[in-house]
Design a protein around this motif. Sequence first.
Motif, mmCIF file in Angstrom:
data_model
loop_
_atom_site.group_PDB
_atom_site.id
_atom_site.type_symbol
_atom_site.label_atom_id
_atom_site.label_comp_id
_atom_site.label_asym_id
_atom_site.label_seq_id
_atom_site.Cartn_x
_atom_site.Cartn_y
_atom_site.Cartn_z
ATOM 1 N N GLU A 135 -42.828 5.234 -0.908
ATOM 2 C CA GLU A 135 -42.933 4.807 0.498
ATOM 3 C C GLU A 135 -43.921 3.669 0.671
ATOM 4 O OE1 GLU A 135 -40.940 5.299 2.922
ATOM 5 O OE2 GLU A 135 -39.733 6.590 1.649
ATOM 6 N N ARG B 129 -41.990 0.640 -0.468
ATOM 7 C CA ARG B 129 -40.953 0.304 0.513
ATOM 8 C C ARG B 129 -41.580 -0.471 1.680
ATOM 9 N NH1 ARG B 129 -36.363 2.911 2.102
ATOM 10 N NH2 ARG B 129 -36.990 4.969 1.403
ATOM 11 N N THR B 130 -42.711 0.033 2.154
ATOM 12 C CA THR B 130 -43.372 -0.611 3.297
ATOM 13 C C THR B 130 -43.855 -2.010 2.923
ATOM 14 O OG1 THR B 130 -44.038 1.570 4.035
ATOM 15 C CG2 THR B 130 -45.213 -0.289 4.997
ATOM 16 N N GLN C 95 -40.725 -4.434 2.648
ATOM 17 C CA GLN C 95 -39.595 -4.159 3.549
ATOM 18 C C GLN C 95 -38.770 -5.392 3.881
ATOM 19 O OE1 GLN C 95 -41.212 -2.094 6.881
ATOM 20 N NE2 GLN C 95 -42.860 -3.561 7.184
ATOM 21 N N TRP D 34 -33.961 2.141 -2.844
ATOM 22 C CA TRP D 34 -34.935 2.991 -3.531
ATOM 23 C C TRP D 34 -34.300 4.291 -4.002
ATOM 24 C CZ3 TRP D 34 -39.362 1.143 -5.167
ATOM 25 C CH2 TRP D 34 -39.878 -0.009 -4.553
ATOM 26 N N HIS E 152 -37.088 9.305 3.124
ATOM 27 C CA HIS E 152 -36.369 8.415 4.028
ATOM 28 C C HIS E 152 -34.867 8.617 3.783
ATOM 29 C CE1 HIS E 152 -35.100 4.600 5.754
ATOM 30 N NE2 HIS E 152 -36.330 4.360 6.166
ATOM 31 N N THR F 279 -33.035 6.691 0.962
ATOM 32 C CA THR F 279 -33.398 6.892 -0.448
ATOM 33 C C THR F 279 -32.329 7.741 -1.130
ATOM 34 O OG1 THR F 279 -35.727 6.790 0.146
ATOM 35 C CG2 THR F 279 -35.213 7.820 -1.957
#
Length: 225
Positions: free
Chosen positions: A62, A65-66, A69, A75, A90, A93
Motif C-alpha cells: 500500500e 501503491r500510494t 499512484q 499490484w 484494496h 489487488t
Amino acid sequence: MSIPENLQRVRAEIAAACARVGRSTDSVHLVAVSKTHPAAFVEQAALKGQVDFGENRIAELEEKRTALQALPLQWHLIGQLQTNKVKLLHGDTILHSLDRISLAEKLQSRFAGERIRCLIQVNCSGEASKSGVDPKEFDALIDAVAARPAIQVMGLMTMAENTHDEIAVRRSFAQLRQFSERLAAQHFFAGYAGWLSMGMSGDFPLAIAEGATHVRIGSAIFGGR
Ligand SMILES: *Cc1c(COP(=O)(O)O)cnc(C)c1O
C-alpha cells in the motif's frame, strides 16, 4: 547490472523457456517482485513497460501503491495475509495467497457485493515452512471458497522447494497444474481463469515447462535482498 538490463534479460529468458516447450511468450505474465526494495526501483521497471508488481506484505504494498499512484500498475499480494489485515486490502489487488477458510470468510465480509480476485495457494512441496493449504485439505477449502461469491478464483499458486533437485521442483509444479485442470474440467468456479502462479528467480523455466501463467521474479530483476 541495472534494473532495465535485468528486466530485459529476464524477459528474454521467459521467451526462451516458452519457445523450448512450444508456448507463446504472451501466455506467461511476469510479476516483478519488489519486496524490500524502494518505490524508485519499481518506477525504473515501470518506465520499461513493466505493469505487474508483487509484494509479500500488505503495508509495504500500500505504501508503494500510494507513492506511485500516477503510474498504471497492477499490484499482486503474494505473501501470507493475516485476517486482521484484510481491511487494508484494496479491491484492485490480486491476492495470490488464499490458503485457509478463515481468510475466505474475512474476504467475503470485506468485499460483500464486490469481487476480489484471488488465487488459492497450495503447499505442493509439503514443507512445514511453506504456507499454502495442505493438498489433503484442498477440497474442503475450495468448497468453502465456492460458497463465498465475493471471491473470484482466478487460479492457483505454489512455491516449490528451494532445491537443486529439478525432479522434485517439477513434481510440485505438475501437481498444481493437475489441481487446476480438475477445477477447470469440473467448472468448479464460475469464471475460473486457470492461472498458475508458480516459478521464481531460481526455477521459473521449469514452472513455464509445467504450464505457469504467472511467474513471480524478484532478485533476478531487482538484485539481492
Ligand atoms: C520473494 C518471493 C518471490 C520472488 O523470489 P525471488 O527468488 O527473489 O525471485 C516469489 N514468490 C513469493 C511468494 C515470494 O515471497
